[in-house]
Design a protein around this motif. Structure first.
Motif, mmCIF file in Angstrom:
data_model
loop_
_atom_site.group_PDB
_atom_site.id
_atom_site.type_symbol
_atom_site.label_atom_id
_atom_site.label_comp_id
_atom_site.label_asym_id
_atom_site.label_seq_id
_atom_site.Cartn_x
_atom_site.Cartn_y
_atom_site.Cartn_z
ATOM 1 N N GLU A 277 48.297 41.754 29.936
ATOM 2 C CA GLU A 277 47.675 41.965 31.148
ATOM 3 C C GLU A 277 46.110 41.608 30.961
ATOM 4 O O GLU A 277 45.559 41.038 32.105
ATOM 5 C CB GLU A 277 47.800 43.362 31.267
ATOM 6 N N VAL A 278 45.494 41.505 29.851
ATOM 7 C CA VAL A 278 44.175 40.978 29.866
ATOM 8 C C VAL A 278 44.218 39.455 29.935
ATOM 9 O O VAL A 278 43.229 39.012 30.478
ATOM 10 C CB VAL A 278 43.580 41.456 28.400
ATOM 11 N N VAL A 279 45.100 38.934 29.340
ATOM 12 C CA VAL A 279 45.274 37.427 29.637
ATOM 13 C C VAL A 279 45.313 37.012 31.129
ATOM 14 O O VAL A 279 44.771 36.307 31.588
ATOM 15 C CB VAL A 279 46.244 36.849 28.576
ATOM 16 N N ASP A 280 46.223 37.886 31.701
ATOM 17 C CA ASP A 280 46.254 37.679 33.149
ATOM 18 C C ASP A 280 45.153 37.809 33.808
ATOM 19 O O ASP A 280 44.888 36.850 34.792
ATOM 20 C CB ASP A 280 47.573 38.335 33.656
ATOM 21 N N THR A 281 44.420 38.940 33.516
ATOM 22 C CA THR A 281 43.039 38.848 34.202
ATOM 23 C C THR A 281 41.963 37.722 33.973
ATOM 24 O O THR A 281 41.284 37.611 34.944
ATOM 25 C CB THR A 281 42.376 40.307 33.669
ATOM 26 N N LEU A 282 42.136 37.264 32.672
ATOM 27 C CA LEU A 282 41.006 36.137 32.398
ATOM 28 C C LEU A 282 41.474 35.073 33.262
ATOM 29 O O LEU A 282 40.576 34.130 33.517
ATOM 30 C CB LEU A 282 41.217 35.923 30.769
ATOM 31 N N LYS A 283 42.669 34.767 33.278
ATOM 32 C CA LYS A 283 43.130 33.549 34.136
ATOM 33 C C LYS A 283 42.598 33.551 35.482
ATOM 34 O O LYS A 283 42.060 32.538 36.219
ATOM 35 C CB LYS A 283 44.744 33.407 33.938
ATOM 36 N N ARG A 284 42.814 34.614 36.114
ATOM 37 C CA ARG A 284 42.384 34.877 37.686
ATOM 38 C C ARG A 284 40.975 34.763 37.617
ATOM 39 O O ARG A 284 40.332 34.245 38.622
ATOM 40 C CB ARG A 284 42.941 36.468 37.975
ATOM 41 N N GLU A 285 39.999 35.430 36.655
ATOM 42 C CA GLU A 285 38.550 35.529 36.738
ATOM 43 C C GLU A 285 38.112 33.987 36.404
ATOM 44 O O GLU A 285 37.233 33.596 36.926
ATOM 45 C CB GLU A 285 38.118 36.263 35.643
ATOM 46 N N GLU A 286 39.007 33.083 35.644
ATOM 47 C CA GLU A 286 38.618 31.637 35.377
ATOM 48 C C GLU A 286 38.655 30.910 36.520
ATOM 49 O O GLU A 286 37.917 30.023 36.874
ATOM 50 C CB GLU A 286 39.447 31.278 34.078
ATOM 51 N N ARG A 287 39.812 31.034 37.358
ATOM 52 C CA ARG A 287 40.107 30.406 38.735
ATOM 53 C C ARG A 287 38.867 30.675 39.591
ATOM 54 O O ARG A 287 38.505 30.088 40.650
ATOM 55 C CB ARG A 287 41.647 30.824 39.003
#
Length: 523
Positions: A277-287
């Motif tokens: 879940e944290v990794v998915d959040t980081l991917k969204r914040e990076e985009r």
């Protein structure tokens, strides 16, 4: 057939085969599962690189044993040695440079090419980048060789020939080789005698000669390697024995029941889900906003959580063996930890011995004590193989701590680490990168051994290569003559120890997996 030590040749062949097996083990031990049935060319390159690094280090004791194949009473120039070690050294060093700067970069470019491209497109991509790399390194090396590729030898001015004895006595350099009769001025004692005179005069002169290009390549590779070796070896001297002892201290004490295994497996699953879940959040914040400072901090923390998760998963497999014979599997696990403890104690002794030897033999002139040089010579006096084996063990320990330091810190660029190696989770491009680092550091390790064991390895081929040209090479000679790199290596040894002291035992001690589970999931 005179002069050939067949036992030495047999040992050389066996050790060479063991080096290949060691390289294969390291590849399998660190390889990521995604590369299990693919990336065969990079795998071959990794095996070749690690094997060459081991061969190069073990060639040093072979060189020393090879010189002793002939009687000490026979001059080197008249001795038919067992193996052409000088040619072997040059072949190893040139192969090292080719692998480091040509083959490994090509393999990395090929591996990192777009997976959707065809084989021809991937080859073309790798060849283009490889051409740019070779041209860049070639220009740098060629320009340096053209401008400063010289050796400078300090020599005393000498003059020889037939001179009157009286002239020599006036200069204060009388010699006792006046056996040639002649006529010339002089007092009653020296009248009519001429000498084959040698007059040193005063001061020194510098002879500047062009260095051979192969030796210049060796010198540049070793100098670049020292920038890595002083860091990796400095950390490895401390980390190698410490990590083995930490593994033993934090070993699992007993197996667990099936119900406890299910409980811990569920806990690992919950942690893995939270990490995802944290990794998915980081991917969204990076985009949305790119890699900002806050994002990079969160990314480093999640990386550490992933490492802990992998370590806990492997530890869970240890305490609940799922083999056909669980008792036998657990016995092997326990034996493995005790072997690590033994290895940690032996490596701790070797680290301390190495550091003491450097202080006694290299940091003071004249040396306080030959130390390990005398030990090897004494062992050779008992039985020639004993000294060679001990010498090989001490030299090979350098490559072991270099690999350890490389896997421990990776390559530090400013304030972050890249290409770190992890057991069972290292992709082939990272494996190739670290293999290149180890190859470069190996050149420095050889120079270090040649300087540290100059007494024992006297008249060997490698001592001739390093002592005659490289130690007098323009631009870098003072780095070796003043032990600049060795002092820097000691700085990293001290820095590693200081960091451990500041962090304290509670921080660097390996945490038992039972303690981690008990703290996180009690109740």
């Amino acid at each position: 057939m005179a002069g050939f030590a067949w036992f030495l040749i047999v040992v050389t062949v066996v050790v060479a085969a063991l080096a290949v097996l060691t390289a294969l083990y390291l590849l399998v031990h660190y390889m990521h599962p995604e590369d299990k049935n693919q990336a065969w060319f990079p795998k071959i390159v990794v095996i070749m690189g690690i094997t060459l690094a081991i061969w190069t280090v073990l060639l040093f004791p072979l060189d020393a044993a090879n010189r002793k194949a002939c009687s000490p009473d026979v001059p080197v120039s008249y001795c038919t040695l067992t193996l052409p070690t000088r040619q072997l050294w040059l072949a190893c060093f040139i192969a090292n440079a080719v692998l480091t700067f040509v083959v490994i970069p090509f393999a990395m470019f090929y591996y990192e090419a777009d997976s959707e491209s065809t084989t021809g497109q991937r080859w073309m991509h790798a060849l283009l980048w490889e051409a740019a790399t070779v041209v860049t390194f070639g220009l740098i090396l060629g320009i340096c060789y053209a401008l400063v590729g010289y050796v400078e030898y300090p020599v005393a001015p000498l003059s020889s020939g037939l001179s009157p004895v009286l002239a020599l006595t006036n200069n204060g350099t009388l010699v006792d080789t006046c056996a040639v009769p002649g006529t010339g001025p002089g007092n009653a004692l020296y009248a009519g005698r001429l000498c084959d005179a040698i007059n040193g005069g005063t001061g020194t002169q510098i002879w500047k000669l062009r260095c051979s290009f192969p030796v210049y390549i060796i010198a540049m590779s070793a100098t670049a390697g020292w920038l890595l070796f002083m860091v990796f070896a400095g950390v490895g001297f401390v980390a190698f024995p410490l990590d083995l002892i930490r593994d033993f201290i934090g070993r699992p004490k007993a197996t667990i029941t099936h119900s406890e295994y299910i409980k811990r497996a569920k806990a690992l699953g919950a942690r893995a889900k939270a990490v995802k879940e944290v990794v998915d959040t980081l991917k969204r914040e990076e985009r949305e906003g790119g890699k900002r400072r806050k994002w990079r901090g969160a990314f480093r923390r999640i990386q550490q959580q992933l490492l802990d998760l992998e370590a806990d998963s492997k530890a869970l497999e240890l305490v609940f063996p799922q083999a056909e014979d669980p008792g036998y599997a657990w016995a092997l696990t326990v034996l493995g930890f005790y072997l690590r403890a033994l290895g940690g104690l032996v490596s701790a002794v070797l680290s301390v011995t190495w550091l003491v030897h450097v202080v006694l033999y290299m940091f003071v002139y004249p040396p306080i004590s030959p130390f390990l040089n005398s030990l090897f010579i004494t062992l050779d006096g008992v039985f020639p193989l004993f000294g060679t084996v001990a010498f090989a063990l001490v030299c090979f320990y350098l490559i072991a701590i270099t690999i350890k330091g490389c896997t421990k810190v990776g390559l530090l660029l400013l304030f972050f680490t890249v290409r770190a190696m992890r057991v069972g989770a290292t992709l082939m491009n990272d494996m190739l990168f670290n293999t290149a680092l180890v190859l470069l550091a190996t050149n420095a390790a050889i120079q270090f051994c040649a300087q540290a064991f100059a007494l024992y390895a006297n008249e060997t081929a490698i001592h001739e290569i390093w002592g005659d040209e490289i130690l007098h090479l323009v631009g870098i000679k003072y780095l070796y003559q003043l032990n600049v790199f060795v002092y820097c290596m000691f700085f990293f040894v001290g820095a590693t120890i200081l960091v451990l002291m500041i962090r304290g035992p509670a921080m660097w001690k390996r945490v038992s997996q039972e303690e981690r589970y008990a703290a996180a999931y009690a109740g």
